[in-house]
Design an enzyme around this catalytic site. Structure first.
Site, PDB file in Angstrom:
ATOM      1  N   CYS A   1      -6.800  11.362   9.691  1.00 37.39           N
ATOM      2  CA  CYS A   1      -7.049  12.603  10.090  1.00 37.39           C
ATOM      3  C   CYS A   1      -5.762  13.348  10.228  1.00 37.39           C
ATOM      4  CB  CYS A   1      -7.629  12.719  11.722  1.00 37.39           C
ATOM      5  SG  CYS A   1      -9.202  12.012  11.747  1.00 37.39           S
TER       6      CYS A   1
ATOM      7  N   HIS B   1      -3.771  17.567  10.017  1.00 35.50           N
ATOM      8  CA  HIS B   1      -3.713  19.092   9.752  1.00 35.50           C
ATOM      9  C   HIS B   1      -2.967  19.806   8.337  1.00 35.50           C
ATOM     10  CE1 HIS B   1      -4.021  18.180  13.915  1.00 35.50           C
ATOM     11  NE2 HIS B   1      -4.617  19.076  13.918  1.00 35.50           N
TER      12      HIS B   1
ATOM     13  N   GLU C   1      -9.840  18.601  21.711  1.00 34.48           N
ATOM     14  CA  GLU C   1      -9.823  18.922  20.064  1.00 34.48           C
ATOM     15  C   GLU C   1     -10.684  19.868  19.813  1.00 34.48           C
ATOM     16  OE1 GLU C   1      -7.641  18.198  17.866  1.00 34.48           O
ATOM     17  OE2 GLU C   1      -7.245  16.214  17.834  1.00 34.48           O
TER      18      GLU C   1
ATOM     19  N   GLU D   1       0.754   8.146   6.382  1.00 31.27           N
ATOM     20  CA  GLU D   1       0.279   7.282   7.671  1.00 31.27           C
ATOM     21  C   GLU D   1      -0.116   5.771   7.195  1.00 31.27           C
ATOM     22  OE1 GLU D   1      -2.833   8.847   9.924  1.00 31.27           O
ATOM     23  OE2 GLU D   1      -1.662  10.778  10.252  1.00 31.27           O
TER      24      GLU D   1
ATOM     25  N   HIS E   1      -2.500  21.368  21.174  1.00 31.36           N
ATOM     26  CA  HIS E   1      -3.475  20.248  21.960  1.00 31.36           C
ATOM     27  C   HIS E   1      -3.029  20.295  23.275  1.00 31.36           C
ATOM     28  CE1 HIS E   1      -3.280  19.134  17.677  1.00 31.36           C
ATOM     29  NE2 HIS E   1      -4.867  19.202  17.819  1.00 31.36           N
TER      30      HIS E   1
ATOM     31  N   HIS F   1      -8.684  25.545  15.369  1.00 27.51           N
ATOM     32  CA  HIS F   1      -7.596  25.137  14.286  1.00 27.51           C
ATOM     33  C   HIS F   1      -8.100  24.363  13.174  1.00 27.51           C
ATOM     34  CE1 HIS F   1      -6.752  21.651  17.115  1.00 27.51           C
ATOM     35  NE2 HIS F   1      -6.370  21.331  16.046  1.00 27.51           N
TER      36      HIS F   1
ATOM     37  N   TRP G   1     -15.227  12.631  16.879  1.00 25.34           N
ATOM     38  CA  TRP G   1     -15.570  13.208  15.492  1.00 25.34           C
ATOM     39  C   TRP G   1     -16.167  12.296  14.592  1.00 25.34           C
ATOM     40  CZ3 TRP G   1     -10.693  12.664  17.759  1.00 25.34           C
ATOM     41  CH2 TRP G   1      -9.877  11.763  17.255  1.00 25.34           C
TER      42      TRP G   1
ATOM     43  N   GLU H   1     -11.800  21.757  16.288  1.00 22.81           N
ATOM     44  CA  GLU H   1     -11.223  22.120  14.971  1.00 22.81           C
ATOM     45  C   GLU H   1     -12.383  22.234  13.937  1.00 22.81           C
ATOM     46  OE1 GLU H   1      -7.862  18.715  15.185  1.00 22.81           O
ATOM     47  OE2 GLU H   1      -9.686  18.001  14.178  1.00 22.81           O
TER      48      GLU H   1
ATOM     49  N   TYR I   1     -16.114  20.521  15.098  1.00 20.62           N
ATOM     50  CA  TYR I   1     -16.378  20.018  16.329  1.00 20.62           C
ATOM     51  C   TYR I   1     -15.448  20.341  17.558  1.00 20.62           C
ATOM     52  CZ  TYR I   1     -12.404  16.934  16.312  1.00 20.62           C
ATOM     53  OH  TYR I   1     -11.295  16.671  16.065  1.00 20.62           O
TER      54      TYR I   1
END
Length: 181
Positions: free
Chosen positions: A71, A73, A118, A91, A29, A36, A164, A120, A108
């Site tokens: 959010c 990955h 970002e 989280e 980032h 990604h 997003w 992604e 986006y």
């Protein structure tokens, strides 16, 4: 298969969404963030409210901003649904039922005020939260359950929530998500 290295890796993609490798999240980032794989998740409670979270203020991308529930990955080789379940548990300390991918092709690109990008392919999931929220303060500064119409109103003002989420909410509306309000 989840990663065993201590460095969190992200899955790098080509413009057609095919995996081309991986890289440490901490190095991905920046102002020229490569495309990604990621995911977004919206969790609802029994009353039909959606869980909004405020990103921790020390996050690399979009610190302190209100956004969807979670959010993240997926690790290389990790199934997206497994990644969603893992990150929500890490989280927010809750489980998920009725998890489903509702926007599988969402993609986006957003530029933060500090120039961090970002970029992604970010399938969007919805589900129901199971248990009380116990956020990890390294990830989540605050959280609140709100009626979907509040999320819809926030999306109309792009500055009120993450870029997003602002893009996802109208698409979720069109798909009939959150219409219990």
């Amino acid at each position: 298969m989840p990663q065993t290295d201590t460095a969190e890796l992200v899955v790098l993609l080509d413009d057609d969404g095919r995996t081309i490798g991986s890289a440490p999240k901490a190095q991905v980032h920046h102002a020229s963030t490569p495309l990604h794989l990621a995911f977004s998740c919206y969790l609802f409670d029994d009353a039909g409210r959606v869980l909004l979270t405020r990103r921790a203020v020390h996050k690399r991308t979009f610190p302190g901003i209100w956004t969807n529930t979670c959010c993240g990955h997926p690790a290389p080789g990790e199934a997206l649904q497994d990644a969603v379940t893992r990150r929500v548990r890490e989280e927010l300390g809750v489980g998920i039922t009725d998890l489903r991918c509702v926007l599988p092709d969402f993609r986006y690109r957003a530029v933060a005020a500090d120039g961090v990008v970002e970029n992604e392919v970010c399938p969007v999931f919805c589900g129901r939260a199971v248990g009380q929220v116990h956020p990890d303060r390294d990830e989540v500064a605050d959280h609140v359950w709100v009626p979907w119409q509040h999320m819809r109103a926030a999306a109309e003002f792009g500055w009120a929530i993450s870029p997003w989420a602002a893009e996802q909410v109208p698409l979720l509306d069109a798909a009939g998500i959150g219409h219990r309000d």
